[in-house]
Design a protein around this motif. Structure first.
Motif, short mmCIF file in Angstrom:
data_model
loop_
_atom_site.label_atom_id
_atom_site.label_comp_id
_atom_site.label_asym_id
_atom_site.label_seq_id
_atom_site.Cartn_x
_atom_site.Cartn_y
_atom_site.Cartn_z
N ASP A 126 37.34 26.29 -69.23
CA ASP A 126 37.82 26.92 -70.46
C ASP A 126 39.22 26.39 -70.77
O ASP A 126 39.73 25.50 -70.09
N ALA A 127 39.83 26.96 -71.78
CA ALA A 127 41.14 26.48 -72.23
C ALA A 127 42.20 26.60 -71.15
O ALA A 127 43.15 25.83 -71.11
N ASP A 128 42.08 27.57 -70.25
CA ASP A 128 43.06 27.76 -69.18
C ASP A 128 42.71 26.94 -67.94
O ASP A 128 43.28 27.14 -66.87
N ASN A 129 41.74 26.03 -68.08
CA ASN A 129 41.29 25.18 -66.97
C ASN A 129 40.69 25.95 -65.80
O ASN A 129 40.75 25.50 -64.67
N LYS A 130 40.14 27.11 -66.08
CA LYS A 130 39.42 27.86 -65.05
C LYS A 130 37.95 27.43 -65.17
O LYS A 130 37.38 27.42 -66.26
N PRO A 131 37.33 27.05 -64.05
CA PRO A 131 35.94 26.60 -64.13
C PRO A 131 34.97 27.74 -64.43
O PRO A 131 35.21 28.89 -64.05
N ILE A 132 33.89 27.40 -65.11
CA ILE A 132 32.80 28.35 -65.31
C ILE A 132 31.91 28.27 -64.07
O ILE A 132 31.45 27.19 -63.71
N GLU A 133 31.73 29.39 -63.41
CA GLU A 133 30.87 29.43 -62.22
C GLU A 133 29.45 29.83 -62.61
O GLU A 133 29.25 30.83 -63.30
N GLN A 134 28.48 29.07 -62.13
CA GLN A 134 27.06 29.43 -62.29
C GLN A 134 26.70 30.38 -61.14
O GLN A 134 27.24 30.24 -60.04
N HIS A 135 25.79 31.29 -61.41
CA HIS A 135 25.37 32.20 -60.35
C HIS A 135 24.77 31.39 -59.19
O HIS A 135 23.89 30.57 -59.41
N PRO A 136 25.23 31.62 -57.95
CA PRO A 136 24.77 30.80 -56.82
C PRO A 136 23.45 31.23 -56.20
O PRO A 136 22.89 30.53 -55.37
N LEU A 137 22.95 32.41 -56.58
CA LEU A 137 21.70 32.93 -56.01
C LEU A 137 20.72 33.21 -57.14
O LEU A 137 21.11 33.74 -58.17
N GLY A 138 19.45 32.90 -56.94
CA GLY A 138 18.45 33.31 -57.93
C GLY A 138 18.13 34.78 -57.73
O GLY A 138 18.43 35.36 -56.71
N PHE A 139 17.51 35.40 -58.73
CA PHE A 139 17.06 36.78 -58.56
C PHE A 139 16.05 36.84 -57.41
O PHE A 139 15.23 35.94 -57.24
N PHE A 140 16.13 37.89 -56.61
CA PHE A 140 15.17 38.12 -55.53
C PHE A 140 14.24 39.23 -56.02
O PHE A 140 14.65 40.39 -56.11
N LEU A 141 13.01 38.86 -56.39
CA LEU A 141 12.12 39.80 -57.07
C LEU A 141 10.76 39.87 -56.37
O LEU A 141 9.82 39.15 -56.72
N PRO A 142 10.63 40.74 -55.36
CA PRO A 142 9.32 40.92 -54.74
C PRO A 142 8.27 41.34 -55.78
O PRO A 142 8.61 42.01 -56.77
N ALA A 143 7.03 40.97 -55.56
CA ALA A 143 5.95 41.29 -56.51
C ALA A 143 5.83 42.79 -56.72
O ALA A 143 5.43 43.25 -57.80
N ASN A 144 6.18 43.59 -55.70
CA ASN A 144 6.05 45.05 -55.77
C ASN A 144 7.35 45.73 -56.20
O ASN A 144 7.55 46.91 -55.94
N THR A 145 8.26 45.02 -56.86
CA THR A 145 9.55 45.60 -57.23
C THR A 145 9.38 46.84 -58.10
O THR A 145 8.81 46.77 -59.19
N HIS A 146 9.86 47.98 -57.60
CA HIS A 146 9.89 49.24 -58.36
C HIS A 146 11.29 49.53 -58.88
O HIS A 146 11.46 50.20 -59.88
N LEU A 147 12.29 49.05 -58.13
CA LEU A 147 13.69 49.29 -58.46
C LEU A 147 14.42 47.95 -58.46
O LEU A 147 14.33 47.18 -57.50
N LEU A 148 15.14 47.69 -59.55
CA LEU A 148 15.94 46.48 -59.66
C LEU A 148 17.41 46.86 -59.49
O LEU A 148 17.96 47.63 -60.28
N MET A 149 18.05 46.33 -58.44
CA MET A 149 19.46 46.60 -58.18
C MET A 149 20.30 45.47 -58.76
O MET A 149 20.04 44.29 -58.46
N LEU A 150 21.28 45.84 -59.57
CA LEU A 150 22.12 44.83 -60.21
C LEU A 150 23.60 45.08 -59.93
O LEU A 150 24.12 46.15 -60.23
N GLY A 151 24.25 44.07 -59.37
CA GLY A 151 25.70 44.09 -59.23
C GLY A 151 26.29 43.27 -60.37
O GLY A 151 25.64 43.04 -61.39
N SER A 152 27.51 42.83 -60.19
CA SER A 152 28.16 42.04 -61.24
C SER A 152 28.00 40.55 -60.96
O SER A 152 27.34 39.82 -61.71
#
Length: 196
Positions: A2-28
């Motif tokens: 960006d303009a302040d020369n701070k890099p844009i970070e891509q998320h380093p982990l893909g979503f972990f989604l078991p086929a039986n997911t009933h609850l999705l936990m989301l952090g930042s």
């Protein structure tokens, strides 16, 4: 960058989604890699999420530890698979204004696409966010609704489904509540969802 020369970070982990997911936990967003103790979500040994889950599901806050300084990625993933817990983050790309794990200094460049994720987990009945930054980011991409207070949920509709959105206490040690007190708030949610 960006303009302040701070890099844009891509998320380093893909979503972990078991086929039986009933609850999705989301952090930042994950902390800088230097703070990781495993290659999975909530990797910072100073974060109490795995201690909360260990206390609730195994009556042992240290259940998910591999050593005193590392969590067990295998145990964490097995827990998610067995209990139908999907896990991910609300930000896909960020600019870290300071080189630390604080949400306060995260600028979200690209949030998640909730419809795309929910389409992959048709059995999901609820989403839980674990901090204020995660809540703000998620609410920015969901239909307008009232933000739930900590320890409660709001119902919403998306893609023809009715889901619950829970707001739980942050598992970060920066959120000054005892582990057992945080765990009791999570216990209520897991009990309401029939998972405990």
């Amino acid at each position: 960058m960006d303009a302040d020369n701070k890099p844009i970070e891509q998320h380093p982990l893909g979503f972990f989604l078991p086929a039986n997911t009933h609850l999705l936990m989301l952090g930042s967003f994950p902390p800088p890699k230097a703070r990781w103790s495993m290659n999975f979500y909530y990797p910072n040994i100073q974060n109490d999420m795995w201690r909360i889950l260990g206390l609730l599901f195994h009556a042992d806050k240290d259940y998910f530890l591999a050593t005193k300084k590392t969590f067990s990625e295998e145990k964490a993933k097995n827990f998610c698979l067995k209990n139908g817990v999907g896990i991910g983050d609300t930000a896909m790309e960020v600019i870290r204004q300071k080189d630390n794990a604080s949400d306060k200094f995260l600028e979200v460049v690209k949030p998640l696409n909730p419809e795309e994720i929910l389409n992959r987990i048709p059995e999901c009945k609820a989403i839980v966010v674990t901090g204020q930054k995660a809540m703000e980011t998620l609410l920015s991409v969901l239909p307008e609704m009232e933000e739930p207070k900590v320890g409660t949920y709001t119902e919403f509709e998306l893609s023809g489904r009715t889901l619950r959105l829970y707001r739980m206490p942050s598992s970060s040690r920066a959120y000054p509540k005892p582990l057992e007190e945080k765990a009791e708030v999570y216990r209520k949610m897991f009990t309401e969802l029939g998972m405990l």
